[in-house]
Motif scaffolding. Structure first.
Motif, PDB file in Angstrom:
ATOM      1  N   THR A 157      54.894   4.907  39.623  1.00 27.55           N
ATOM      2  CA  THR A 157      55.872   4.699  38.552  1.00 27.55           C
ATOM      3  C   THR A 157      57.281   4.489  39.115  1.00 27.55           C
ATOM      4  OG1 THR A 157      56.003   7.120  38.305  1.00 27.55           O
ATOM      5  CG2 THR A 157      54.593   5.917  36.762  1.00 27.55           C
ATOM      6  N   LYS A 158      57.593   5.146  40.230  1.00 21.46           N
ATOM      7  CA  LYS A 158      58.907   4.921  40.854  1.00 21.46           C
ATOM      8  C   LYS A 158      59.027   3.478  41.332  1.00 21.46           C
ATOM      9  CE  LYS A 158      62.033   6.362  44.510  1.00 21.46           C
ATOM     10  NZ  LYS A 158      62.250   7.160  45.740  1.00 21.46           N
ATOM     11  N   ALA A 159      57.962   2.982  41.964  1.00 19.93           N
ATOM     12  CA  ALA A 159      57.989   1.610  42.469  1.00 19.93           C
ATOM     13  C   ALA A 159      58.135   0.603  41.327  1.00 19.93           C
ATOM     14  CB  ALA A 159      56.715   1.321  43.266  1.00 19.93           C
ATOM     15  N   LEU A 160      57.608   0.951  40.166  1.00 19.10           N
ATOM     16  CA  LEU A 160      57.692   0.059  39.006  1.00 19.10           C
ATOM     17  C   LEU A 160      58.967   0.265  38.194  1.00 19.10           C
ATOM     18  CD1 LEU A 160      53.989   0.348  37.775  1.00 19.10           C
ATOM     19  CD2 LEU A 160      55.034  -1.608  38.932  1.00 19.10           C
ATOM     20  N   GLY A 161      59.775   1.232  38.621  1.00 20.60           N
ATOM     21  CA  GLY A 161      61.014   1.506  37.901  1.00 20.60           C
ATOM     22  C   GLY A 161      60.801   2.163  36.556  1.00 20.60           C
ATOM     23  N   GLU A 162      59.713   2.924  36.427  1.00 22.56           N
ATOM     24  CA  GLU A 162      59.373   3.558  35.160  1.00 22.56           C
ATOM     25  C   GLU A 162      59.713   5.046  35.169  1.00 22.56           C
ATOM     26  OE1 GLU A 162      55.446   0.729  34.371  1.00 22.56           O
ATOM     27  OE2 GLU A 162      55.208   2.848  34.880  1.00 22.56           O
ATOM     28  N   ARG A 163      60.056   5.574  33.993  1.00 20.93           N
ATOM     29  CA  ARG A 163      60.211   7.017  33.821  1.00 20.93           C
ATOM     30  C   ARG A 163      58.844   7.604  33.489  1.00 20.93           C
ATOM     31  NH1 ARG A 163      60.243  10.115  29.324  1.00 20.93           N
ATOM     32  NH2 ARG A 163      61.192  12.203  29.498  1.00 20.93           N
ATOM     33  N   LEU A 164      58.501   8.704  34.145  1.00 20.83           N
ATOM     34  CA  LEU A 164      57.202   9.337  33.936  1.00 20.83           C
ATOM     35  C   LEU A 164      57.390  10.631  33.147  1.00 20.83           C
ATOM     36  CD1 LEU A 164      54.157   9.257  34.590  1.00 20.83           C
ATOM     37  CD2 LEU A 164      54.659  10.565  36.674  1.00 20.83           C
ATOM     38  N   ALA A 165      56.869  10.660  31.929  1.00 22.17           N
ATOM     39  CA  ALA A 165      56.901  11.885  31.131  1.00 22.17           C
ATOM     40  C   ALA A 165      55.722  12.767  31.530  1.00 22.17           C
ATOM     41  CB  ALA A 165      56.826  11.552  29.648  1.00 22.17           C
ATOM     42  N   ILE A 166      55.903  14.100  31.410  1.00 16.94           N
ATOM     43  CA  ILE A 166      54.861  15.071  31.768  1.00 16.94           C
ATOM     44  C   ILE A 166      54.431  15.797  30.501  1.00 16.94           C
ATOM     45  CG2 ILE A 166      54.225  16.955  33.313  1.00 16.94           C
ATOM     46  CD1 ILE A 166      56.910  16.358  34.801  1.00 16.94           C
ATOM     47  N   ARG A 167      53.135  15.990  30.369  1.00 16.61           N
ATOM     48  CA  ARG A 167      52.612  16.615  29.157  1.00 16.61           C
ATOM     49  C   ARG A 167      51.380  17.441  29.486  1.00 16.61           C
ATOM     50  NH1 ARG A 167      52.278  14.993  23.592  1.00 16.61           N
ATOM     51  NH2 ARG A 167      50.427  15.874  22.596  1.00 16.61           N
TER      52      ARG A 167
ATOM     53  N   LEU B  42      52.896   8.242  30.957  1.00 16.28           N
ATOM     54  CA  LEU B  42      52.712   9.666  30.719  1.00 16.28           C
ATOM     55  C   LEU B  42      51.755  10.238  31.757  1.00 16.28           C
ATOM     56  CD1 LEU B  42      53.071  12.106  28.697  1.00 16.28           C
ATOM     57  CD2 LEU B  42      50.949  11.318  27.630  1.00 16.28           C
ATOM     58  N   LEU B  43      52.133  11.365  32.348  1.00 18.88           N
ATOM     59  CA  LEU B  43      51.220  12.097  33.225  1.00 18.88           C
ATOM     60  C   LEU B  43      50.685  13.281  32.440  1.00 18.88           C
ATOM     61  CD1 LEU B  43      51.484  12.888  36.951  1.00 18.88           C
ATOM     62  CD2 LEU B  43      50.980  14.753  35.376  1.00 18.88           C
ATOM     63  N   LEU B  44      49.379  13.299  32.220  1.00 15.64           N
ATOM     64  CA  LEU B  44      48.715  14.332  31.441  1.00 15.64           C
ATOM     65  C   LEU B  44      48.048  15.315  32.401  1.00 15.64           C
ATOM     66  CD1 LEU B  44      47.862  15.222  28.548  1.00 15.64           C
ATOM     67  CD2 LEU B  44      45.827  13.788  28.851  1.00 15.64           C
ATOM     68  N   THR B  45      48.387  16.599  32.273  1.00 22.16           N
ATOM     69  CA  THR B  45      47.877  17.603  33.219  1.00 22.16           C
ATOM     70  C   THR B  45      46.515  18.161  32.815  1.00 22.16           C
ATOM     71  OG1 THR B  45      49.008  19.440  32.092  1.00 22.16           O
ATOM     72  CG2 THR B  45      50.233  18.268  33.815  1.00 22.16           C
ATOM     73  N   GLU B  46      45.863  17.551  31.846  1.00 21.08           N
ATOM     74  CA  GLU B  46      44.591  18.027  31.297  1.00 21.08           C
ATOM     75  C   GLU B  46      43.559  18.370  32.369  1.00 21.08           C
ATOM     76  OE1 GLU B  46      41.759  18.771  28.183  1.00 21.08           O
ATOM     77  OE2 GLU B  46      43.888  18.297  27.994  1.00 21.08           O
ATOM     78  N   LYS B  47      43.444  17.534  33.411  1.00 17.75           N
ATOM     79  CA  LYS B  47      42.411  17.720  34.430  1.00 17.75           C
ATOM     80  C   LYS B  47      42.896  18.515  35.643  1.00 17.75           C
ATOM     81  CE  LYS B  47      39.419  15.423  32.042  1.00 17.75           C
ATOM     82  NZ  LYS B  47      38.317  16.158  31.367  1.00 17.75           N
ATOM     83  N   LEU B  48      44.133  18.942  35.624  1.00 17.15           N
ATOM     84  CA  LEU B  48      44.639  19.841  36.672  1.00 17.15           C
ATOM     85  C   LEU B  48      44.393  21.267  36.202  1.00 17.15           C
ATOM     86  CD1 LEU B  48      48.029  18.019  37.337  1.00 17.15           C
ATOM     87  CD2 LEU B  48      46.125  18.153  38.965  1.00 17.15           C
ATOM     88  N   ASN B  49      43.122  21.648  36.114  1.00 17.34           N
ATOM     89  CA  ASN B  49      42.770  22.859  35.377  1.00 17.34           C
ATOM     90  C   ASN B  49      42.001  23.892  36.196  1.00 17.34           C
ATOM     91  OD1 ASN B  49      40.352  21.537  35.627  1.00 17.34           O
ATOM     92  ND2 ASN B  49      39.895  21.446  33.445  1.00 17.34           N
ATOM     93  N   ARG B  50      42.081  23.828  37.522  1.00 17.83           N
ATOM     94  CA  ARG B  50      41.310  24.768  38.343  1.00 17.83           C
ATOM     95  C   ARG B  50      42.096  26.031  38.658  1.00 17.83           C
ATOM     96  NH1 ARG B  50      39.787  24.129  43.312  1.00 17.83           N
ATOM     97  NH2 ARG B  50      41.481  22.705  43.829  1.00 17.83           N
ATOM     98  N   VAL B  51      41.376  27.141  38.720  1.00 18.01           N
ATOM     99  CA  VAL B  51      41.888  28.335  39.377  1.00 18.01           C
ATOM    100  C   VAL B  51      41.509  28.195  40.842  1.00 18.01           C
ATOM    101  CG1 VAL B  51      41.734  30.836  39.579  1.00 18.01           C
ATOM    102  CG2 VAL B  51      41.710  29.768  37.323  1.00 18.01           C
ATOM    103  N   VAL B  52      42.498  28.011  41.688  1.00 20.08           N
ATOM    104  CA  VAL B  52      42.253  27.694  43.093  1.00 20.08           C
ATOM    105  C   VAL B  52      41.799  28.919  43.863  1.00 20.08           C
ATOM    106  CG1 VAL B  52      43.306  26.793  45.213  1.00 20.08           C
ATOM    107  CG2 VAL B  52      43.957  25.842  42.983  1.00 20.08           C
ATOM    108  N   GLU B  53      42.444  30.070  43.585  1.00 17.42           N
ATOM    109  CA  GLU B  53      42.170  31.260  44.385  1.00 17.42           C
ATOM    110  C   GLU B  53      42.682  32.503  43.662  1.00 17.42           C
ATOM    111  OE1 GLU B  53      42.704  31.866  49.024  1.00 17.42           O
ATOM    112  OE2 GLU B  53      44.622  32.033  47.985  1.00 17.42           O
ATOM    113  N   VAL B  54      41.914  33.580  43.772  1.00 20.53           N
ATOM    114  CA  VAL B  54      42.370  34.890  43.317  1.00 20.53           C
ATOM    115  C   VAL B  54      42.405  35.809  44.526  1.00 20.53           C
ATOM    116  CG1 VAL B  54      41.906  36.862  41.817  1.00 20.53           C
ATOM    117  CG2 VAL B  54      41.385  34.550  41.015  1.00 20.53           C
ATOM    118  N   ASP B  55      43.566  36.357  44.826  1.00 20.74           N
ATOM    119  CA  ASP B  55      43.755  37.242  45.967  1.00 20.74           C
ATOM    120  C   ASP B  55      43.945  38.661  45.426  1.00 20.74           C
ATOM    121  OD1 ASP B  55      44.650  38.735  48.131  1.00 20.74           O
ATOM    122  OD2 ASP B  55      45.819  37.087  48.978  1.00 20.74           O
TER     123      ASP B  55
END
Length: 467
Positions: free
Chosen positions: A67-77, A94-107
């Motif tokens: 999006t930076k290379a295209l000169g676009e503003r990226l909204a986050i949701r 739009l960047l949708l965080t729907e699939k960034l849904n993992r619990v990586v680690e519990v310490d």
């Protein structure tokens, strides 16, 4: 090496919590709306042209660089709970965080959990519960993600003990707008760390967060509710002020004042530890099964009956059960009241030093009543109050005691025009500024940049210039 438990995914949550039965987040159409549609169901959608669905940090980097290379503003949701035009882009990217849904680690030794930013806080809490752990501060229903919560602050009935959600974040990784991955914490690049927290996505896209966890059994620990009721606003303010200034051994607390015009009533609940007696657990189960039944039928009845059920649910909030599990307190109102049933509703949230509580309550409540009388814009006015012990809000000052006033108001479609809404938000901002307070920035604020900067709790950490 510390003992670590790898968490490979999130389980389905059997105890679903949904405060809006009339629409779903899991829809392409939902990407054109934020939480403002709860206040104005006829609002025009702002549909993005392009949506990114990253699953990894590398995917975020790719999206930002493209999006930076295209000169676009990226909204986050994430799930779109903002009502302040923060997550919408009309015809944009739009960047949708729907699939960034993992619990990586519990310490468990460090008592931390590392999670991707799109993980829903309720689902993270459910996974932690298997190990007898939990999040100190959690969103009040099952669509609030950890990244969204960290971007605005995060408040719960336990905030008088643990602060805002951002006060529990220990470290994070984010991708800045140049596409660089930045790691920061309270000791490593602390200036960047505090800029991103409650930063509304200004500085980039949060990829992962490491948050503090506590040992707790939220589903079986039953608390006793010591509550007081009030029919007079002055007595409610005095009584709630004493409670939030001196919580004592209360593990959780919240108060509410409801103004229907001719009828007013309030209550304050302070929840204390009690024995896990079978009698207490049984009373909790019976009471909350009945109350949650109100929420379960919301949105499924004829409109007139739905509106009646909403007011019945509000009475259930005002006469809270004597016993409650921690989990039932955390999700109390959202499992009973459907925000999309009955009158449209809107939230306005004010945060201020605790010493300003009484004046702030009187002035902000007076403003709401003035607008109801002048414009007929509210069908009811309710305000939920809590105290917050927050080093983040204190911004290095020794006094870290704050209060929250969350106005939850029924909206008249005829009385609340865009012009009236802007005037109300502007005057509420001015009251907030006069009391050295802040607005919770995902609720509607003035569109004046100078005012908006002054009420933003991130202002001392970010690159906002206050005039």
């Amino acid at each position: 090496m510390p003992r670590r438990t790898a968490a490979v995914g999130l389980p389905g949550w059997k105890r679903r919590i949904n405060s809006h039965e009339t629409f779903t987040h899991d829809s392409i159409d939902s990407l054109g709306y934020d939480w403002s549609r709860v206040a104005d169901p006829s609002v025009r959608p702002k549909i993005p042209f392009k949506v990114y669905l990253p699953r990894t940090t590398d995917d975020i980097v790719r999206a930002v660089k493209e999006t930076k290379a295209l000169g676009e503003r990226l909204a986050i949701r994430s799930k779109g709970h903002s009502s302040n035009d923060l997550v919408l882009t009309d015809g944009g990217s739009l960047l949708l965080t729907e699939k960034l849904n993992r619990v990586v680690e519990v310490d468990e030794e460090a008592m931390t959990a590392t999670v991707q930013s799109g993980a829903v806080s309720a689902e993270v809490d459910e996974l932690l519960a298997v190990s007898g752990l939990g999040l100190p501060i959690i969103g009040d229903h099952n669509h609030i993600t950890v990244g969204g919560f960290a971007s605005v602050g995060g408040i719960s009935p336990a905030s008088h003990r643990f602060g805002l959600f951002v006060d529990t974040v220990q470290s994070l990784e984010y991708v800045d707008w140049d596409g660089d991955l930045i790691s920061c914490s309270r000791t490593e690049h602390p200036e960047r760390f505090h800029q991103v927290l409650a930063g509304l996505g200004r500085h980039g896209v949060i990829a992962t967060l490491t948050v503090r966890v506590i040992r707790v059994d939220k589903y079986r620990t039953v608390l006793k509710n010591s509550q007081r009721h009030y029919l007079n606003a002055g007595k409610f303010v005095a009584g709630s002020a004493r409670a939030i200034r001196n919580p004592g051994e209360a593990l959780m607390e919240r108060g509410v004042w409801v103004d229907f015009g001719r009828f007013t009533v309030g209550q304050f609940s302070a929840y204390h530890s009690t024995g896990r007696s079978a009698w207490a657990r049984l009373r909790d189960r019976i009471a909350y099964t009945a109350l949650h039944g109100l929420g379960a039928v919301a949105g499924r009845l004829p409109r007139g009956l739905d509106r009646v059920m909403k007011y019945v649910g509000m009475s259930g909030v005002l006469v809270s059960p004597r016993y409650a599990t921690i989990k039932n307190v955390e999700f109390f109102t959202d499992k009973i009241l459907d925000s999309t049933v009955g009158d449209p509703t809107r939230m306005f949230i004010v945060l201020a030093p605790l010493g300003r509580y009484e004046e702030l309550f009187r002035e902000s409540s007076g403003l709401m009543r003035e607008f109801r009388e002048k414009h007929g814009c509210f069908t009811f006015i309710s305000v939920y109050v809590k105290s917050i012990k927050s080093p983040y809000l204190a911004q290095g000052r020794p006094d870290d005691q704050f209060c929250e006033l969350m106005f939850f108001c029924g909206m008249s479609r005829k009385g609340m025009s865009p012009e009236v809404l802007e005037e109300l938000a502007t005057r509420l901002d001015d009251i907030c500024i006069a009391h050295q307070g802040f607005r919770y920035m995902h609720t509607r604020t003035s569109r004046d940049p100078a005012r908006e900067a002054k009420v933003d709790p991130n202002r001392y950490y970010g690159d906002i210039h206050v005039t």
